[in-house]
Design a protein around this motif. Sequence first.
Motif, PDB file in Angstrom:
ATOM      1  N   VAL A 218     -47.021  61.811  57.021  1.00 53.69           N
ATOM      2  CA  VAL A 218     -47.069  62.949  57.934  1.00 53.69           C
ATOM      3  C   VAL A 218     -48.510  63.465  57.977  1.00 53.69           C
ATOM      4  N   LEU A 219     -49.073  63.607  59.173  1.00 63.02           N
ATOM      5  CA  LEU A 219     -50.435  64.104  59.292  1.00 63.02           C
ATOM      6  C   LEU A 219     -50.474  65.606  58.991  1.00 63.02           C
ATOM      7  N   PRO A 220     -51.520  66.069  58.325  1.00 61.90           N
ATOM      8  CA  PRO A 220     -51.607  67.502  58.010  1.00 61.90           C
ATOM      9  C   PRO A 220     -51.768  68.330  59.284  1.00 61.90           C
ATOM     10  N   SER A 221     -51.153  69.489  59.299  1.00 65.85           N
ATOM     11  CA  SER A 221     -51.254  70.389  60.460  1.00 65.85           C
ATOM     12  C   SER A 221     -50.919  69.644  61.741  1.00 65.85           C
ATOM     13  N   ALA A 222     -49.740  69.006  61.757  1.00 67.35           N
ATOM     14  CA  ALA A 222     -49.369  68.155  62.880  1.00 67.35           C
ATOM     15  C   ALA A 222     -49.357  68.917  64.198  1.00 67.35           C
ATOM     16  N   SER A 223     -48.896  70.152  64.190  1.00 65.29           N
ATOM     17  CA  SER A 223     -48.848  70.935  65.434  1.00 65.29           C
ATOM     18  C   SER A 223     -50.255  71.172  65.977  1.00 65.29           C
ATOM     19  N   LEU A 224     -51.190  71.515  65.081  1.00 69.57           N
ATOM     20  CA  LEU A 224     -52.571  71.732  65.507  1.00 69.57           C
ATOM     21  C   LEU A 224     -53.183  70.442  66.032  1.00 69.57           C
ATOM     22  N   LEU A 225     -52.927  69.326  65.329  1.00 67.54           N
ATOM     23  CA  LEU A 225     -53.487  68.045  65.761  1.00 67.54           C
ATOM     24  C   LEU A 225     -52.894  67.603  67.097  1.00 67.54           C
ATOM     25  N   THR A 226     -51.643  67.945  67.332  1.00 74.07           N
ATOM     26  CA  THR A 226     -51.037  67.620  68.620  1.00 74.07           C
ATOM     27  C   THR A 226     -51.764  68.358  69.744  1.00 74.07           C
ATOM     28  N   PHE A 227     -52.094  69.623  69.485  1.00 71.64           N
ATOM     29  CA  PHE A 227     -52.861  70.394  70.480  1.00 71.64           C
ATOM     30  C   PHE A 227     -54.252  69.791  70.657  1.00 71.64           C
ATOM     31  N   VAL A 228     -54.891  69.432  69.536  1.00 75.02           N
ATOM     32  CA  VAL A 228     -56.240  68.856  69.595  1.00 75.02           C
ATOM     33  C   VAL A 228     -56.229  67.542  70.382  1.00 75.02           C
ATOM     34  N   ALA A 229     -55.216  66.686  70.120  1.00 80.84           N
ATOM     35  CA  ALA A 229     -55.127  65.390  70.790  1.00 80.84           C
ATOM     36  C   ALA A 229     -54.962  65.542  72.296  1.00 80.84           C
ATOM     37  N   PHE A 230     -54.399  66.668  72.724  1.00 81.17           N
ATOM     38  CA  PHE A 230     -54.232  66.925  74.157  1.00 81.17           C
ATOM     39  C   PHE A 230     -55.438  67.656  74.739  1.00 81.17           C
ATOM     40  N   ALA A 231     -55.942  68.659  74.003  1.00 85.76           N
ATOM     41  CA  ALA A 231     -56.954  69.550  74.557  1.00 85.76           C
ATOM     42  C   ALA A 231     -58.334  68.905  74.653  1.00 85.76           C
ATOM     43  N   ILE A 232     -58.759  68.193  73.607  1.00 78.46           N
ATOM     44  CA  ILE A 232     -60.121  67.642  73.620  1.00 78.46           C
ATOM     45  C   ILE A 232     -60.304  66.606  74.728  1.00 78.46           C
TER      46      ILE A 232
END
Length: 642
Positions: A218-232
């Motif tokens: 499980v990736l750490p801070s999955a919710s944040l990384l999901t946002f990052v993967a979309f936003a950047i």
Amino acid sequence: MESLRTAHASRAQEAEVAVAHAEARVANVSRGRVATFVVALIGFVTPLFRTADAALFQGIGALGALAFVVLVVLHARLFEEKARLQAKVAFHRRGLARLDGAWGTAPTDGARYAATTEKHPYADDLDLFGKGSLFQRIDFTATRAGEARLAEILLGAATPSGRDEHAEREAPTDQRDAVAELSESLDFREDFAVLGARLATEKADFEPLVKAIGAIDVLPSASLLTFVAFAIPLCTLALRVAASFGAVPKFSWVGSAALGLLVLGALATRLQATAALGRLELPLARLQEILLRIDGMRFEAPRLQRLQARLRSAEGTVAPVIGALGRTQNLYAARNNDIFRLVIAPLVLWELTFALRFSTIALRLKGVGNAGENGTLTAALAAVAEFDALLSLAAFAAEEEGVFPTFVAEPVFLADGLAHPLLPANKRVANQFSLRRADPSIALPAINATEMDAPVLLITGSNMAGKSTLLRTVGTAVVLAYAGTKVPARALTLGPLVVATSMRVRDSLGDGVSRFYAELAKLRTVVETGRHAPSGTTLLFLLDEVLHGTNSRERNIGARALVSALLSDDGSPAIGLLSTHDLALTDLEATTDGAVKNVHLRENVVADQMSFDYLLRRGPVTTSNALRLMKAAGLDLPSLGD
């Protein structure tokens, strides 16, 4: 049996006709692909040299390109259909070959498992693995896991650990009933074999998939990384578009892209597991089809129902999750293109996006949140392997002219018309006899009356008369019975038995082990197997030419002591067969009050021609043939006499 032969033949013929039609369709579509490609090429290239009617030609090119794409998809589907039809032909042709006794050419003989059986109580003596082995006769598996499970079943069928497993998990009738039900379902066996054949060129290996899923965390801070993967990536794209219109500085998007690269660098170690999963060659869509086919069956046998339940959890069946993993894997595979991997993938955070998706699927396949093991990848693949092994045993049962065994609680082996399954059907000789320590008054399933009924049968006989084959016939019958499949016999009744043998003995110059000492080691294994047999089980021993590596006096003493120990009520008294050329041992019938009975196999000589009928008869042998065989082999020495 003839109905099975007819079914195999008719289905093979139908599939061969369908293959020919499929090949014709594939060829037509291939020609169509070439034609539409040419049309598209002309349509797109012509306007470069001719401005008149440019729009018309571009329209023609677009239509040609669209038709080409459609035909590419259609070609892939037709090719898959043809491949499945070819697998269907192969399944039925192999079934016909097995019915004709041509199973010796089967690609897998299980030799890889023989290396682990050096100290096994019966594997080597009963020819479980290797060329012309029982494994090669039975194996019809489509996966490496199924093949390994089949080997485990044969190795554990008549061992103490195997009996413990049956006692803890299920009765032997459960295995028998499961195999019997599958033996009646040619459609299911065909579908499983065809789908299995499409998993890999050779037998599919599930281990890389299990390891790849296990390595994903499980990736750490999955919710944040999901946002990052979309936003950047969205920010990078927006800045690049804005820069093209002069709304922002020309290279302003580089900062956003660099931030994405920093995120990828920070997670590089964790993302390696994603790359490993993306490189898997196992076609998961076909694995999903196998799981759906199993899940869609309506089984009656309790064992099959339990296996089927392993594919399901409270959240549903595992098949759609495998399908989702396959689709995700196919999308991820776009990175295999060098330009995409080096240029586009870093900008859109491809690795991170799919790492998050794979992580979500992996959690489901690992059973995180499940109430139990059912529905996990491990449980599903174990169920597939078990079905694969059971279907091989079922195919054997469907092909054999024999019976499913009857299991009783008493320590007995009652055989009527028993023969060896590895012999051609037209060369089998059936025998009937009984090994039992049960009270003769106990009601047991009917079997033809025979005088050859005792805890131990001492077999004497001429050379080449079939003594060793008879011993192997008995041991193989027990293995087949507890594996759950048919035995080549008119009837077979047996109790909870474990088998140990001493037949094929090998010395070793490298290990400094003489032939006689090697035999003693095997005999010790036999005795220890009996002493440590699980409660409620009985040792069935098979001893060939017992202690023939020493002088007659010590052989006589040692053999009597061995039989006495095996028959002793101190511990777990045994039943079994032992063969010998030492006629002095035949008085064991008198000295053991009938616990040992003499039986024999003999040769027939007519007009100086020797033949064998391989029939078991009561009493000790009264003939011999060693000198005659020496002459027949070319050792016609003067001192042999006439």
